[in-house]
Motif scaffolding. Sequence first.
Motif, PDB file in Angstrom:
ATOM      1  N   THR A 136      49.046 -24.335  33.633  1.00 15.74           N
ATOM      2  CA  THR A 136      49.087 -24.064  34.947  1.00 15.74           C
ATOM      3  C   THR A 136      49.052 -22.423  35.026  1.00 15.74           C
ATOM      4  N   MET A 137      49.686 -21.748  34.027  1.00 16.80           N
ATOM      5  CA  MET A 137      49.620 -20.329  33.860  1.00 16.80           C
ATOM      6  C   MET A 137      48.393 -19.760  33.773  1.00 16.80           C
ATOM      7  N   ARG A 138      47.624 -20.589  32.751  1.00 15.87           N
ATOM      8  CA  ARG A 138      46.300 -20.056  32.155  1.00 15.87           C
ATOM      9  C   ARG A 138      45.033 -20.145  33.331  1.00 15.87           C
ATOM     10  N   TYR A 139      45.244 -21.405  34.117  1.00 14.19           N
ATOM     11  CA  TYR A 139      43.966 -21.360  34.861  1.00 14.19           C
ATOM     12  C   TYR A 139      44.241 -21.061  36.497  1.00 14.19           C
ATOM     13  N   ILE A 140      45.605 -21.092  36.627  1.00 18.00           N
ATOM     14  CA  ILE A 140      45.953 -20.870  37.976  1.00 18.00           C
ATOM     15  C   ILE A 140      46.786 -19.556  38.236  1.00 18.00           C
ATOM     16  N   ILE A 141      47.565 -19.447  37.636  1.00 19.39           N
ATOM     17  CA  ILE A 141      48.598 -18.136  38.043  1.00 19.39           C
ATOM     18  C   ILE A 141      47.844 -16.852  37.498  1.00 19.39           C
ATOM     19  N   TRP A 142      47.526 -16.940  36.189  1.00 20.15           N
ATOM     20  CA  TRP A 142      46.978 -15.837  35.692  1.00 20.15           C
ATOM     21  C   TRP A 142      45.762 -14.935  36.160  1.00 20.15           C
ATOM     22  N   PRO A 143      44.918 -16.014  36.584  1.00 20.74           N
ATOM     23  CA  PRO A 143      43.588 -15.080  37.066  1.00 20.74           C
ATOM     24  C   PRO A 143      43.907 -14.654  38.497  1.00 20.74           C
ATOM     25  N   GLN A 144      44.806 -15.237  39.063  1.00 21.54           N
ATOM     26  CA  GLN A 144      45.239 -14.650  40.538  1.00 21.54           C
ATOM     27  C   GLN A 144      46.051 -13.244  40.228  1.00 21.54           C
ATOM     28  N   ALA A 145      46.938 -13.472  39.262  1.00 21.05           N
ATOM     29  CA  ALA A 145      47.840 -12.406  39.086  1.00 21.05           C
ATOM     30  C   ALA A 145      47.026 -11.224  38.226  1.00 21.05           C
ATOM     31  N   PHE A 146      46.168 -11.534  37.573  1.00 15.24           N
ATOM     32  CA  PHE A 146      45.215 -10.416  36.963  1.00 15.24           C
ATOM     33  C   PHE A 146      44.683  -9.476  38.012  1.00 15.24           C
ATOM     34  N   LYS A 147      44.009 -10.179  38.997  1.00 15.76           N
ATOM     35  CA  LYS A 147      43.524  -9.534  40.003  1.00 15.76           C
ATOM     36  C   LYS A 147      44.467  -8.466  40.759  1.00 15.76           C
ATOM     37  N   ARG A 148      45.551  -8.759  40.793  1.00 13.71           N
ATOM     38  CA  ARG A 148      46.635  -7.931  41.510  1.00 13.71           C
ATOM     39  C   ARG A 148      47.109  -6.794  40.672  1.00 13.71           C
ATOM     40  N   MET A 149      46.995  -6.892  39.533  1.00 11.80           N
ATOM     41  CA  MET A 149      47.300  -6.077  38.366  1.00 11.80           C
ATOM     42  C   MET A 149      46.370  -4.830  38.076  1.00 11.80           C
ATOM     43  N   ILE A 150      45.077  -5.104  38.572  1.00 14.96           N
ATOM     44  CA  ILE A 150      44.166  -4.038  38.447  1.00 14.96           C
ATOM     45  C   ILE A 150      44.388  -2.712  39.221  1.00 14.96           C
TER      46      ILE A 150
END
Lengths: 220, 243
Positions: A136-150
């Motif tokens: 869940t972290m790898r496929y769902i949370i992280w990709p979305q969070a990564f965008k917000r980190m930029i």
Amino acid sequence: MIEALMESAYIKSLPFLWEGLQVTIAITALGLLFGTIIGAMAGLGKLSKSKIIRGIWTVYVEIIRGTPILAQALFIYFGISEDLIGINLDAFTTGVIAIAINAGAYIAEIVRGAVYSIDKGQHEAGRSLGLSKRQTMRYIIWPQAFKRMIPPLGNQFVISLKDTSILSVIAVHDLVYKGKQYYNATVEVFETLVMVCLLYLCITIPLAIILRRLERKLDV
Amino acid sequence: MYNMISVKDLHKYFGDLEVLKGIDAEIKEQEVVCVIGPSGSGKSTFLRCLNLLEEVTYGSVTIDGEELTDRNTNINELRTKVGMVFQHFNLFPHKSVLENITLAPQKVKGLSAQEARDVALPLLDKVGLSDKADAYPQSLSGGQKQRVAIARALAMSPKVMLFDEPTSALDPELVGDVLQVMKDLAQEGMTMVVVTHEMGFAKEVGDRVIFMDEGIIQEEGDPEQIFDNPQNPRTQSFLSKIL
């Protein structure tokens, strides 16, 4: 006219300052590389279920964010003696470590905040489909969070680049250090500092433009 | 008929607050059970305990013969048998409609991309959204999102479907399409537990209605019995307010 320009104090300082700029870029790049790794670990660590892991990373983040980077750099360079760790850190290595540790603490908060900002329902949807916590972290949370980190990461990168100037006090031969050396020898203080600032801007402005494009492309 | 879900003396605390105060329920294979009740009655919490999205404080939940609350149960595996549809859809915004549906079959069941596609496309067709396979959730209406969410849950071939107020976040004109999909599903024999405020749906599609209030089941029975001739004063008071 071109000849006059080439002969001017501004242009004449460039070859000398160029050496400093290379050091500044090298320390920034290496420091941020390690800083991002530390920050990702610390950010995820702060989200851990384990109180101990959370506690360790929280102490790290709070100490670094609560003390000036100048004190941190001096501490690493002069405070940690050779007998203590058995190796003599040169100024450049110290600089990389200082930037990495400092940026790491701020990046930790960026990572933690971005992951935390993803709606709880996303996690629940993943788990309800049978995905493990890790998946869940790898496929769902992280990709979305990564965008917000930029955007905040880009901000931090610019701050860290400018923070390297502080390392001139431990004799890292960065852009500011080289500038000081140059105007001490030539007494062309104004011209030299104008060029120093312009060289910083030559990096920070394109960086800001690239980041803005990236943000738009990722639609954050 | 076979008991698909069996709940025994289920208690759930949030801190000191007891939200579920001893629920006993049995849901048979192919049965459609609608759970109604005022907000704060514990009906959503009850539903969320059925796939362990909420930790059960005390009591047991058994799904298809496997005890959910047993520590040795592989919860991820058991969850694939229990599809869940949320009030706020919870689609993955960074993935296309098709990817939303194919993610879990690929990552959990180990299907290839092509196999997962072969599962997903008929389901999209079933919910009437074949033309939206490559769209992203943000471009869909609420009703379309919820139908994708249903298809996503169905892609794991669950034995039970849980619906947590699936139409509460929808504009009134979009509710019908979602209810129609659920109705079709019920007619195909899916075991369903539906927390809902759609009394029309409960009446028409439900085999049984459970009325919950203050953390317990106050009354249950046939829809006709509950809606037309409620016995419990709480049920009477609740229904008089909403009907």
